[in-house]
Write a protein that holds these residues in place. Structure first.
Motif, short mmCIF file in Angstrom:
data_model
loop_
_atom_site.label_atom_id
_atom_site.label_comp_id
_atom_site.label_asym_id
_atom_site.label_seq_id
_atom_site.Cartn_x
_atom_site.Cartn_y
_atom_site.Cartn_z
N LEU A 107 -30.07 15.82 -9.17
CA LEU A 107 -29.57 14.95 -10.23
C LEU A 107 -28.09 14.64 -10.03
CD1 LEU A 107 -29.98 13.56 -13.01
CD2 LEU A 107 -29.19 15.71 -14.03
N THR A 108 -27.27 15.69 -9.90
CA THR A 108 -25.83 15.47 -9.83
C THR A 108 -25.37 14.93 -8.50
OG1 THR A 108 -25.61 17.81 -9.28
CG2 THR A 108 -25.28 17.20 -11.56
N SER A 109 -26.06 15.29 -7.40
CA SER A 109 -25.59 14.90 -6.08
C SER A 109 -26.14 13.57 -5.62
CB SER A 109 -25.95 15.98 -5.05
OG SER A 109 -27.36 16.05 -4.89
N VAL A 110 -27.29 13.14 -6.15
CA VAL A 110 -27.95 11.94 -5.64
C VAL A 110 -28.16 10.89 -6.73
CG1 VAL A 110 -30.03 11.05 -4.53
CG2 VAL A 110 -29.10 13.26 -3.83
N LEU A 111 -28.84 11.29 -7.81
CA LEU A 111 -29.28 10.28 -8.77
C LEU A 111 -28.13 9.64 -9.52
CD1 LEU A 111 -32.51 11.91 -10.23
CD2 LEU A 111 -32.25 10.36 -8.30
N ILE A 112 -27.13 10.42 -9.92
CA ILE A 112 -26.01 9.83 -10.66
C ILE A 112 -25.25 8.82 -9.80
CG2 ILE A 112 -23.76 10.33 -11.70
CD1 ILE A 112 -24.95 12.82 -12.89
N ALA A 189 -31.69 15.62 -19.18
CA ALA A 189 -30.71 15.52 -18.09
C ALA A 189 -30.65 14.09 -17.54
CB ALA A 189 -31.07 16.49 -16.97
N LEU A 190 -31.81 13.46 -17.37
CA LEU A 190 -31.82 12.08 -16.86
C LEU A 190 -31.26 11.10 -17.88
CD1 LEU A 190 -35.23 12.11 -14.98
CD2 LEU A 190 -33.01 11.60 -13.97
N ILE A 191 -31.59 11.28 -19.15
CA ILE A 191 -31.00 10.41 -20.18
C ILE A 191 -29.49 10.55 -20.20
CG2 ILE A 191 -30.84 10.01 -22.67
CD1 ILE A 191 -33.77 10.78 -22.90
#
Length: 585
Positions: A107-112, A189-191
């Motif tokens: 989440l923090t390293s890729v998706l954001i 987390a995604l929201i």
């Protein structure tokens, strides 16, 4: 590389600061903390005034979140006591680890970063892309939660295989109720990521506080109905299990629901989109490989910790408490509070500067900031580490000795806190060096460094567990953590030098030498004063412990400050000078 029962420490390669641990960096609270706790707003999206406002919101929210999270853990110990508290902590850890494997680091390293880029480049400002991502996440997380619930007995065997049947049965029953938490945690987390990429930071920071309040209320209700007394796993009725397990699940669901109004506020509309090919899943997988490796290695290390502490939990033959998961988690939370309030603030301030300097090829500025940050966290965290070590007994009594959490439990906690204090400064330094790689940007090197570091930690922890009695197990885990943090800092420094040049090792070592002298002086004076105060160290009452904590803390702080001024520790004199100037105005 945290070694705690919290979310692992991951950072975005674009210079944003991820949550700290605790995991992460073990929340720093278990499972209920924001997925992007200290993420700085993209500079191209907000101005300086907006960035300052967002930073203030995050700082206040983080402080309240950590405070309520601390009360949450206190209520768990007070309601359940040590043994059943260990069972509850094990059950809560299971969804946390499954979440980390599925989404935590990616989440923090890729998706954001991907969401930020889509926000800039797509004609609809990334709306359709975020809708596809949320749709896929909801489906995948729901399936994962269902499979995890079905596999609850297997997971219990993996993590608590060495315990008796009553212990394992209680872990399984609680897991049936708590494993669905990974669905709500992943969705929230995604929201939060979607909100952050749209410049909204308040809701993701404040929503976990709702979670904490629900859990605090749950255990308060438990104490009102059933009283605060230590029980054995076989004494836990179905009604008690339903209350604590269901209340914990409700807390995470409320946290996720609390973010939905913010989505509407930023103009995002939920729409189911099943055209997942447009997400570029293959590219996402490539981007997330190294971070997944980082997280996987961390989780394997935590698997060892949970197993060893689960085996050690309970009582000695003489009826004395052996520190298990609950006590280990409580102590790690204390460390992460100090780290989160001080070290993360310093890293948050330095990270954008280092990222910008690295992007411009100004590696001299990168090393200057890295050296400054290392000296600063060392000088500021050292007196806190001294307080944790010297005042371990009164801290454990004042902070944790309530209800079913007995004086014996508090004494076991103080031993773990004493050892854990050694690792506070090395942990902060190792994290700063890790973030320096992310500023370059480079996620591959930290992932590779993490492999030998976690291997060393596991070898040390298993060796200490075998060599000493189970009574020392939790303290041994903390000692293994501390040594691995030192190794991580040394290896990272060696690998950083060819990339950015000299990091000012001479200045760092001079500051560390002065800080060590000041810390030792403060520790000696603090020990002397505490020993002169009334109260039996082996059985402190609450009032005597509070007096030792207040007076001892004041003496340690004043002594350290005086010695720091005398030794001219620049990082301390600078802060003192700033305060004097402010007071003068």
């Amino acid at each position: 590389m945290s070694g705690g029962l919290y979310r692992s420490a991951n950072a975005t390669p674009d210079g944003a600061i991820p949550p700290t641990d605790e995991a992460t960096f073990i929340s720093a609270e278990p499972l209920n903390q924001p997925a992007v706790e200290a993420t700085a707003p993209p500079p191209e999206q907000v101005g300086e005034a907006s960035a300052a406002a967002n930073s203030a919101v995050m700082a206040v929210g983080s402080l309240i979140s950590r405070g309520t999270g601390f009360i949450r853990n206190l209520m768990i110990g007070a309601a359940l006591g040590n043994l059943v508290g260990d069972v509850y902590t094990t059950a809560q850890f299971l969804p946390n680890q499954v979440y980390e494997f599925l989404l935590g680091g990616v989440l923090t390293s890729v998706l954001i970063p991907v969401l930020v880029r889509r926000r800039k480049t797509d004609p609809d400002r990334g709306e359709a892309y975020a809708q596809r991502l949320l749709t896929l996440a909801v489906i995948a997380l729901a399936a994962a939660a269902l499979l995890a619930v079905l596999a609850a007995p297997v997971l219990t065997t993996l993590y608590a295989g060495g315990k008796d049947e009553d212990y394992k049965d209680l872990v399984t029953y609680l897991s049936y109720l708590m494993l669905p938490m990974l669905f709500f945690t992943g969705v929230s987390a995604l929201i939060a990521a979607v909100l952050n990429t749209r410049g909204h930071f308040a809701a993701p920071m404040w929503a976990p506080i709702l979670n904490n309040l629900v859990v605090i209320s749950t255990f308060g209700l438990y104490i009102v109905i059933y009283g605060a007394k230590a029980l054995r796993p076989e004494d836990m009725s179905a009604e008690r299990i339903l209350l604590i397990g269901g209340g914990t699940l409700l807390g995470v669901a409320v946290q996720a629901a609390g973010l939905l109004p913010a989505l509407r506020k930023v103009g995002f509309r939920w729409k189911w989109r099943l055209d997942f090919r447009e997400l570029g899943l293959r590219d996402l997988a490539k981007l997330g490989t190294w971070m997944f490796c980082y997280v996987a290695v961390n989780q394997l290390g935590l698997f060892v910790v949970v197993n060893l502490l689960t085996r050690a939990s309970g009582e000695n033959g003489d009826g004395k408490t052996r520190a298990g998961l609950l006590i280990y988690n409580n102590v790690f939370l204390l460390l992460m509070m100090a780290h989160g309030i001080i070290a993360v603030s310093i890293i948050t301030a330095l990270m954008p500067r280092m990222s910008a300097a690295a992007a411009d090829g100004r590696f001299h500025d990168v090393t200057a900031d890295l050296s400054r940050g290392t000296r600063m966290v060392t000088a500021v965290l050292a007196p806190i580490a001294v307080c944790y070590a010297v005042l371990a007994a009164p801290i454990s009594v004042v902070v944790f000795r309530y209800g079913a959490f007995t004086g014996d439990n508090a004494r076991a906690t103080s031993t773990v806190l004493l050892v854990a204090a050694v690792g506070l400064v090395p942990f902060a330094i190792s994290q700063l060096f890790t973030f320096a790689f992310y500023a370059l940007p480079d996620t591959r090197t930290p992932a590779l460094v993490n492999i030998p570091v976690v291997a060393l930690r596991v070898l040390l922890q298993v060796g200490l567990f075998v060599a000493f009695s189970a009574t020392f197990a939790a303290a041994g885990m903390m000692l293994g953590n501390a040594i691995s943090y030192v190794a991580a800092a040394v290896i990272s420094a060696m690998l950083l030098r060819p990339r950015v040049g000299r990091i000012g090792l001479g200045g760092i070592m001079r500051t560390m030498g002065k800080v060590t002298v000041a810390a030792l002086g403060a520790a000696l004076v603090g020990l002397l004063v505490v020993n002169l105060l009334p109260g039996d160290p082996a059985d402190l009452g609450w009032l005597a412990a509070a007096a030792q904590l207040v007076i001892g803390g004041a003496v340690i702080g004043a002594t350290y400050l005086g010695l720091a001024m005398l030794l001219r520790i620049g990082e301390i004199t600078e802060v003192v000078g700033m305060v004097r100037r402010r007071l003068g105005r």
